[in-house]
Every structure is written in C-alpha cells, then in structure tokens.
Design an enzyme around this catalytic site. Structure first.
Site, short mmCIF file in Angstrom:
data_model
loop_
_atom_site.label_atom_id
_atom_site.label_comp_id
_atom_site.label_asym_id
_atom_site.label_seq_id
_atom_site.Cartn_x
_atom_site.Cartn_y
_atom_site.Cartn_z
N ASP A 157 -9.98 35.53 20.00
CA ASP A 157 -9.00 34.50 20.33
C ASP A 157 -9.70 33.16 20.42
OD1 ASP A 157 -6.61 33.22 21.80
OD2 ASP A 157 -5.97 35.31 21.65
N HIS A 166 -5.38 30.02 25.67
CA HIS A 166 -4.68 31.17 25.10
C HIS A 166 -5.50 32.45 25.25
CE1 HIS A 166 -3.03 33.80 21.89
NE2 HIS A 166 -1.90 33.16 22.11
N SER A 210 2.06 37.46 20.95
CA SER A 210 0.68 37.44 21.46
C SER A 210 0.57 38.26 22.73
CB SER A 210 0.24 36.00 21.75
OG SER A 210 -0.01 35.28 20.58
#
Length: 471
Positions: free
Chosen positions: A84, A121, A280
């Site tokens: 990520d 994120h 996600s």
C-alpha cells in the site's frame, strides 16, 4: 522428627496426627495440575484480555468476532503483508505489530513504516487487520497477526516485486487494497505478465493474495489489476444490510464480498475517521479473516484456504455467483469451523491452473527488489505472557496454601476450607446466543454515535452508500 516421616502434631499430651509427606506432595501436585487445567487456553485468555472494538466497527457483530472467532484464534503466528502507501509503525497500536518492510517504489527508500498517503491509506488497512485498540480505540479483526509493510504504487512492475518481496520475507497473506485499470484487456496478463507471474509465484510458495475488486463500477467498470489476476482472491464490498455496493467493480473475477460500506478506520495521525466506502476496506478485512484461518490451520495450503473462504460464504445477491459479490459475503466463523469438499469450486485457483498449463515456467526468478530482512519485533499482541502470569500466580497460591496447612497442623489448628472461586464471564459478558453472521435483511448493525474528528479516509469514493445495484 520421628522415624517413618511422621511429624508430631497438636499440643503436649494430645494424640499426634500423622501426615505422610508423599501423600502431601501428591496432593499439592494434584491441586497445581487442577488449577492449571481450569485456566483458559492461550486463545481463550487472549480473547478475554483483548480490548473491545469501537461502536462503529459493526463488522465485529456481523462476524461475531468476540464471542465465536477470537476464542478460536486471533491470528497468532501469521504475517500479513500490506502492499500500500506504507504504514505508520510509530502509532501506539501498531508499534508491536508492524515489522520492518521495504519501499518497493522505483528509487524508494525506507522500511515501509512511513505512510506517504495524505491521510494514511496503508495505515488504515493495517488497523483494520491488526489494530490493538490503542489508536483511538481501533481494533483489528486479527490482532494477533503481524504486519509486513511494503510501500508501493499501482505500477504492475512495482506490485510484482512487492508480492515477491512479501513471499520471500515470511508473509502468509498479502493484502493489496490498490490497483489500476487493465484497459488493454480483461485479464491480468494482457497488461503485464510479470504481475501474473508474481501471483503464481506466491501461490506456489503457499501464500494467499487478496486484492480489492475496484471502485469504478458505477462509471467505467474496467477490470482492475491485480484483482483480475488468476490466483487472486478478489473482494467486492457490501453494506451492513448485506447489499452490494453499487460503485464496486462488477466483474467475473470477483470471488467474495466483505464489509466495505460505512467502514471507518484510523489514519496515520492516529485518529478514527468513520463512514468510508470502498473495496479497499473489504479486501483488508478479508485478509484479516484469511489470517485467522491460517493461524488456526497452519498446515492448510493457500489453495485450500481460498477454497474454504469461497465455499463458506452467505449469499449477498442472486443464488450462485454474481459479479458484484462473487460467491457471497465472507463468514469467518464458518470458514474456521465448517468442512469443505475437496471438489468444491475454487475459481481463482482454477483460473491459475489454466494459466500455468499454458505459461508454465520457472517462477522463482522475477523483478529485482530490495531484499531487506524483516526484523521481527516482540510485541504484546500474543497474550502468552498473561497465561504464564496466571500459571505463576496459581502455583504461588498453592505454595502458600501448603505452608499454611503445615503451620496449622503444627499448631493444632483446624484444616482450612478452600472455597472455589467461580469463573467470571469475561469482559464482554455472556454470549447473546447464536445469530445470523450478517444479521437479518434490513437490520443494519452499523450504529454510529455521531461523527468524530479526523480526516476523511482515503479509501472513499463518495460518502453516499448508494442504492443496491440493479442486477
């Protein structure tokens, strides 16, 4: 001391009471063994000691994590690679969870423990998987697991080297909550076979690869890699009403679905941000579920783990497979406890077998990556210290009881009465009883006490949950 191991007892003139040392020792040993036997096992003790989730983490009640899953396993012994934007490993709830990883971007530096996304994120995904409850109360579904952070971008070459790095550095699960449109064609290999080769390498090395299905289903609905690679467990998103998210990719490669609507998490600043939508989060939560299975069944192959996940779902759409939710919504407790026939469907691996049949090659070589060893860190997530402490305390109590018993026998006192202490119900109270793993249709378990400060999570698109898709 008299011969024969007898100790005179009682006041002068009284008849001595005899104690046989061997019998006393055997009795003490029996008490100690019985005390240890009634102690909770490692997983049960950890489940009782684990912090509870935030009220907004409605997927805990969906999956009955605390009552049914955690007493079986919390993901101990499993490393999940998070490919990520990096993970903020300095957050209190992740310090003992996040290992040293790598930055797989071109000319990237660092060990992956810095999150380069504006809101974090990668950190959000790591908290969903293995948060410890110390970062604004966020608890992951597999808090016993470790996180291997790999900073990456959506280039197929970067993703390929990231997957290989994860495999070569001890990951048993790889979560990829990012991707890019596979515009030239509907298959992963149409754009870059190097990525498909990396996924096949992971499968051959017994590593499960999980990826987000994509968030452009309401617009282009383009196939997304690496989700569309053969061998990848691609995950769509559903709401608390078990309805498919209408902005998720609806493609044949979608294998399963998991909570991804109204799902908040903690970003790199350590604050919880609610109400995120997207595949996600669904991918990260599924990776957590896979970690739980791999922890419970360490000898079960990656192929069989994926087959278990797919064939223990609950339908979240039309009967059978549909392109929004695949075989249905993931149910971790069923995957942990139900048997699956060896002949049951396994679309990701069936596609992989077909690819290998025509593209078989030596997959041990691939794009170069910065091969830095993942330095394991000791952490408090396993909970084994709690069990050891309890055992030590029990042994100490037994010793004290014996000493008091001997002292009272020497002084002619009466034998002490030991009252059994009833076991408590644990911090969460008794189970409310069996319940549907996703609640009843129309009964949304998501209960938010109101917005909390913090940035919007970057795994949105829009905050609106959207209407159920027209099938």
């Amino acid at each position: 001391m008299e011969s024969g191991g007898r100790i005179p007892q009682g006041p002068p003139g009284s008849r001595p009471r005899r104690i046989h040392v061997r019998k006393l020792v055997r009795g003490v040993a029996a008490i100690a063994l019985a005390a240890v036997a009634i102690l909770p096992t490692g997983t049960a003790a950890e489940a009782a000691a684990a912090p509870g989730p935030r009220l907004e983490e409605w997927w805990f009640s969906f999956w009955d994590i605390q009552n049914k899953v955690w007493p079986i396993t919390q993901g101990q012994g499993v490393t999940v690679a998070v490919i990520d934007t990096g993970v903020n490993g300095s957050l209190p709830g992740l310090q003992n969870v996040v290992l040293s990883g790598t930055n797989a971007r071109r000319n990237g530096t660092g060990d992956g423990r810095v999150d380069t996304d504006k809101y974090g994120h990668g950190t959000q995904m790591a908290e969903l998987i293995a948060g410890q409850g110390q970062d604004d109360g966020m608890v992951g579904v597999a808090p016993g697991a470790k996180i291997l952070p790999i900073a990456a971008d959506d280039s197929p070459y970067t993703l390929a080297s990231s997957i290989r790095y994860a495999v070569d550095h001890g990951a048993k699960v790889v979560n990829i909550s990012l991707g890019s449109s596979d515009d030239p064609g509907p298959t992963c290999v149409a754009y870059a076979s190097v990525l498909q080769e990396a996924v096949a390498y992971a499968a051959q090395k017994d590593v499960v690869v999980v990826a987000a299905a994509g968030n452009s289903g309401a617009t282009t609905n383009s196939p997304i890699f690496p989700a569309n690679c053969a061998g990848v467990l691609a995950v769509g998103a559903i709401s608390g009403k078990k309805l498919a998210w209408n902005q998720g990719e609806h493609q044949p490669y979608v294998a399963v679905a998991a909570p991804g609507v109204g799902v908040g998490s903690v970003g790199k600043d350590g604050r919880f941000a609610p109400n995120g939508n997207g595949t996600s989060a669904a991918s990260a939560l599924t990776s957590g579920a896979v970690a739980l299975i791999r922890s419970k069944y360490p000898n079960l192959s990656a192929r069989d783990v994926v087959q278990k996940i797919i064939n223990t779902t609950v339908e979240a759409g039309p009967a059978g497979h549909d392109d929004y939710t695949g075989s249905g919504a993931v149910v971790p407790i069923w995957a942990l406890t139900k048997d699956v026939d060896k002949a049951a469907p396994n679309p990701p691996y069936q596609r992989l077998d077909q690819w290998l049949a025509t593209h078989g090659k030596n997959l041990a070589t691939g794009p170069a990556h910065s091969a830095k060893p993942a330095a394991k860190k000791s952490g408090s997530g396993s909970g084994s210290g709690l069990v050891i402490g309890i055992v030590a305390a029990v042994v100490l109590v037994v010793i004290v009881v014996v000493v008091v018993l001997l002292a009272r026998r020497r002084g002619g006192g009466s034998r002490p009465v030991v009252h059994e202490q009833p076991l408590g119900q644990g911090p969460y109270g008794p189970s409310a009883g069996p319940q549907s793993p996703y609640g009843t249709q129309g009964d949304d378990p998501y209960r938010s006490p109101g917005p909390r400060p913090g940035p919007p999570p970057s795994f949105l698109p829009p905050a609106d949950h959207g209407d159920p898709p027209t099938r």
